[in-house]
Design a protein around this motif. Structure first.
Motif, PDB file in Angstrom:
ATOM      1  N   SER A   1      -8.993  -5.809   2.094  1.00 46.98           N
ATOM      2  CA  SER A   1      -8.192  -7.026   2.271  1.00 46.98           C
ATOM      3  C   SER A   1      -7.554  -7.447   0.956  1.00 46.98           C
ATOM      4  O   SER A   1      -8.125  -7.230  -0.117  1.00 46.98           O
ATOM      5  N   PHE A   2      -6.364  -8.035   1.051  1.00 48.01           N
ATOM      6  CA  PHE A   2      -5.629  -8.496  -0.128  1.00 48.01           C
ATOM      7  C   PHE A   2      -4.697  -9.624   0.273  1.00 48.01           C
ATOM      8  O   PHE A   2      -4.468  -9.859   1.456  1.00 48.01           O
ATOM      9  N   GLN A   3      -4.176 -10.322  -0.716  1.00 46.73           N
ATOM     10  CA  GLN A   3      -3.220 -11.406  -0.481  1.00 46.73           C
ATOM     11  C   GLN A   3      -1.802 -10.858  -0.624  1.00 46.73           C
ATOM     12  O   GLN A   3      -1.531 -10.055  -1.500  1.00 46.73           O
ATOM     13  N   GLY A   4      -0.899 -11.275   0.231  1.00 43.61           N
ATOM     14  CA  GLY A   4       0.505 -10.883   0.117  1.00 43.61           C
ATOM     15  C   GLY A   4       0.896  -9.860   1.163  1.00 43.61           C
ATOM     16  O   GLY A   4       0.125  -9.480   2.041  1.00 43.61           O
ATOM     17  N   LEU A   5       2.142  -9.380   1.031  1.00 42.94           N
ATOM     18  CA  LEU A   5       2.690  -8.432   1.991  1.00 42.94           C
ATOM     19  C   LEU A   5       2.427  -6.981   1.614  1.00 42.94           C
ATOM     20  O   LEU A   5       2.477  -6.100   2.471  1.00 42.94           O
ATOM     21  N   ASN A   6       2.203  -6.715   0.310  1.00 43.61           N
ATOM     22  CA  ASN A   6       2.000  -5.353  -0.198  1.00 43.61           C
ATOM     23  C   ASN A   6       0.843  -5.346  -1.181  1.00 43.61           C
ATOM     24  O   ASN A   6       0.490  -6.369  -1.741  1.00 43.61           O
TER      25      ASN A   6
ATOM     26  N   GLN B   1      -6.450  10.425  -4.473  1.00 41.36           N
ATOM     27  CA  GLN B   1      -5.148  10.818  -3.960  1.00 41.36           C
ATOM     28  C   GLN B   1      -4.971  10.067  -2.644  1.00 41.36           C
ATOM     29  O   GLN B   1      -5.825  10.153  -1.757  1.00 41.36           O
ATOM     30  N   ILE B   2      -3.881   9.330  -2.513  1.00 39.50           N
ATOM     31  CA  ILE B   2      -3.644   8.481  -1.342  1.00 39.50           C
ATOM     32  C   ILE B   2      -2.416   8.986  -0.592  1.00 39.50           C
ATOM     33  O   ILE B   2      -1.347   9.151  -1.169  1.00 39.50           O
ATOM     34  N   ILE B   3      -2.588   9.217   0.720  1.00 40.68           N
ATOM     35  CA  ILE B   3      -1.509   9.723   1.560  1.00 40.68           C
ATOM     36  C   ILE B   3      -1.361   8.802   2.769  1.00 40.68           C
ATOM     37  O   ILE B   3      -2.360   8.422   3.393  1.00 40.68           O
ATOM     38  N   ASN B   4      -0.130   8.448   3.105  1.00 36.44           N
ATOM     39  CA  ASN B   4       0.136   7.631   4.275  1.00 36.44           C
ATOM     40  C   ASN B   4      -0.219   8.443   5.522  1.00 36.44           C
ATOM     41  O   ASN B   4       0.277   9.550   5.715  1.00 36.44           O
TER      42      ASN B   4
ATOM     43  N   GLU C   1       2.520   1.962  -9.481  1.00 34.41           N
ATOM     44  CA  GLU C   1       3.316   0.787  -9.134  1.00 34.41           C
ATOM     45  C   GLU C   1       3.832   0.837  -7.697  1.00 34.41           C
ATOM     46  O   GLU C   1       4.429  -0.121  -7.219  1.00 34.41           O
ATOM     47  N   SER C   2       3.628   1.964  -7.008  1.00 31.42           N
ATOM     48  CA  SER C   2       4.085   2.090  -5.622  1.00 31.42           C
ATOM     49  C   SER C   2       3.444   1.011  -4.771  1.00 31.42           C
ATOM     50  O   SER C   2       2.269   0.700  -4.923  1.00 31.42           O
ATOM     51  N   LEU C   3       4.232   0.444  -3.866  1.00 32.59           N
ATOM     52  CA  LEU C   3       3.729  -0.615  -2.997  1.00 32.59           C
ATOM     53  C   LEU C   3       3.379  -0.053  -1.624  1.00 32.59           C
ATOM     54  O   LEU C   3       4.168   0.668  -1.015  1.00 32.59           O
ATOM     55  N   ILE C   4       2.195  -0.406  -1.166  1.00 30.56           N
ATOM     56  CA  ILE C   4       1.730   0.005   0.152  1.00 30.56           C
ATOM     57  C   ILE C   4       1.783  -1.235   1.046  1.00 30.56           C
ATOM     58  O   ILE C   4       1.192  -2.266   0.720  1.00 30.56           O
ATOM     59  N   PRO C   5       2.508  -1.167   2.163  1.00 31.70           N
ATOM     60  CA  PRO C   5       2.689  -2.358   3.003  1.00 31.70           C
ATOM     61  C   PRO C   5       1.409  -2.752   3.740  1.00 31.70           C
ATOM     62  O   PRO C   5       0.510  -1.933   3.947  1.00 31.70           O
ATOM     63  N   LYS C   6       1.351  -4.010   4.136  1.00 30.88           N
ATOM     64  CA  LYS C   6       0.197  -4.504   4.902  1.00 30.88           C
ATOM     65  C   LYS C   6       0.057  -3.711   6.197  1.00 30.88           C
ATOM     66  O   LYS C   6       1.036  -3.180   6.733  1.00 30.88           O
ATOM     67  N   ASN C   7      -1.159  -3.611   6.653  1.00 34.51           N
ATOM     68  CA  ASN C   7      -1.528  -2.914   7.891  1.00 34.51           C
ATOM     69  C   ASN C   7      -1.229  -1.421   7.885  1.00 34.51           C
ATOM     70  O   ASN C   7      -1.234  -0.794   8.942  1.00 34.51           O
ATOM     71  N   ALA C   8      -0.970  -0.846   6.722  1.00 31.52           N
ATOM     72  CA  ALA C   8      -0.756   0.601   6.636  1.00 31.52           C
ATOM     73  C   ALA C   8      -2.100   1.312   6.756  1.00 31.52           C
ATOM     74  O   ALA C   8      -3.147   0.773   6.410  1.00 31.52           O
ATOM     75  N   SER C   9      -2.066   2.538   7.248  1.00 32.86           N
ATOM     76  CA  SER C   9      -3.251   3.387   7.309  1.00 32.86           C
ATOM     77  C   SER C   9      -3.041   4.530   6.330  1.00 32.86           C
ATOM     78  O   SER C   9      -1.995   5.186   6.355  1.00 32.86           O
ATOM     79  N   VAL C  10      -4.033   4.765   5.477  1.00 36.71           N
ATOM     80  CA  VAL C  10      -3.914   5.814   4.471  1.00 36.71           C
ATOM     81  C   VAL C  10      -5.147   6.717   4.507  1.00 36.71           C
ATOM     82  O   VAL C  10      -6.226   6.306   4.928  1.00 36.71           O
ATOM     83  N   ILE C  11      -4.949   7.946   4.065  1.00 37.77           N
ATOM     84  CA  ILE C  11      -6.029   8.917   3.933  1.00 37.77           C
ATOM     85  C   ILE C  11      -6.299   9.071   2.440  1.00 37.77           C
ATOM     86  O   ILE C  11      -5.364   9.219   1.646  1.00 37.77           O
TER      87      ILE C  11
END
Length: 117
Positions: A17-22, A46-49, A60-70
Motif C-alpha cells: 500500500s502507498f499514498q498517491g496514484l503511482n 527485477q520487476i516485470i508488469n 524513477e519509473s512510475l508504477i500505477p496504482k492497482n498494477a500487478s507485477v512479478i
C-alpha cells in the motif's frame, strides 16, 4: 492505493500500500525488500508488469496504482559471475586451446585430435 506483487515461484499475489496514484520503482523495491526481509547488499529485485511483460528498469519509473507485477530476486553483480568478473566458459576455452594438437599412438593407428577448430 496499492500494487499487487508476487514472486515468480508464488501462487498468490500480495499487496504493497502507498499514498498517491503511482509508486516509483525504487520505493516499491524498498518496500518489498523490507516486508520480505531481503538484504539489499546481496540482492536486487527485477520487476516485470504481469499484464504487459514490460520490465521496469529505472528507479524513477512510475508504477500505477492497482498494477500487478512479478518480482524476481537477482544477485547483485549478475548470475554466475565469478570473483574475477570473467566468464567461466571463456576461461575454460582459453585453457584448453593452449593444447592445439594432441597426437596419440595406438597400435597401428595414429589419432590426431585438435581443439577449437
Amino acid at each position: 492505493m496499492s500494487v499487487h506483487y508476487k514472486f515468480k515461484s508464488m501462487i498468490d499475489y500480495e499487496t504493497i500500500s502507498f499514498q498517491g496514484l503511482n509508486i516509483s520503482l525504487g520505493d516499491l523495491k524498498k518496500s518489498i525488500m523490507e516486508v520480505k526481509k531481503i538484504s539489499n547488499m546481496e540482492y536486487d529485485l527485477q520487476i516485470i508488469n504481469a499484464q504487459t511483460g514490460e520490465e521496469y528498469s529505472e528507479d524513477e519509473s512510475l508504477i500505477p496504482k492497482n498494477a500487478s507485477v512479478i518480482v524476481m530476486r537477482v544477485p547483485i553483480g549478475g548470475i554466475r559471475e565469478n570473483i574475477m568478473g570473467e566468464d567461466t566458459r571463456e576461461q575454460v576455452r582459453n585453457l584448453s586451446c593452449g593444447f592445439n594438437r594432441f597426437t596419440s599412438y595406438s597400435a597401428k593407428y595414429i589419432f590426431s585430435l585438435s581443439c577449437c577448430s
